[in-house]
Design a protein around this motif. Structure first.
Motif: not given
Length: 143
Positions: A120-134
């Motif tokens: 859950a931590l990986v998926f949650g932080v991954g969502q925010s990281f994808c928004v940051l990268i985009i």
């Protein structure tokens, strides 16, 4: 003589051990092992991923808002930009994070899998990281 029961976990210990998701009726997916941290129900999985998405989004947006506040404090109009940055750090996960977290939890539930709190931590932080990268790559400007 006291009856043996599962000891209550303190708030700080719960955060540090990634046990942030409240359990329905204190269940642990039918297991007697108290050290396992599985999320079995759809709402538990959704809430775990969503919570980490919101927290990580705020961790990305808070320093940006503080930097904007420090550098633009004397500007007549732009001094209000940190408010917009913080609102985007909250509004983004509230609308987009809700849907993507539900999609992730739905796939796990449909597959009959259990989710570990670390996932859950990986998926949650991954969502925010994808928004940051985009946001930084400006991919949307090329469309």
């Amino acid at each position: 003589m006291q009856s043996e029961s599962v000891p209550e976990i303190g708030f700080v210990q719960q955060i540090l051990s990634l046990n942030l998701v409240p359990r329905k009726n204190g269940t642990n997916c039918g297991r007697n092992d108290t050290s396992s941290v599985y999320l079995c129900d759809f709402s538990e999985m959704w809430y775990g991923v969503f919570l980490w998405a919101v927290v990580s989004s705020l961790m990305f947006h808070l320093p940006a808002a503080l930097l904007a506040l420090a550098t633009l404090r004397h500007h007549k109009v732009a001094r209000f930009l940190p408010i917009a940055i913080l609102l985007m750090g909250i509004v983004g996960p509230m609308f987009g994070g809700v849907l993507t977290s539900a999609a992730i939890a739905g796939v796990y539930k449909a597959a009959g899998k259990r989710m570990i709190s670390l996932e859950a931590l990986v998926f949650g932080v991954g969502q925010s990281f994808c928004v940051l990268i985009i946001s930084f790559l400006r991919v949307l400007a090329t469309l």
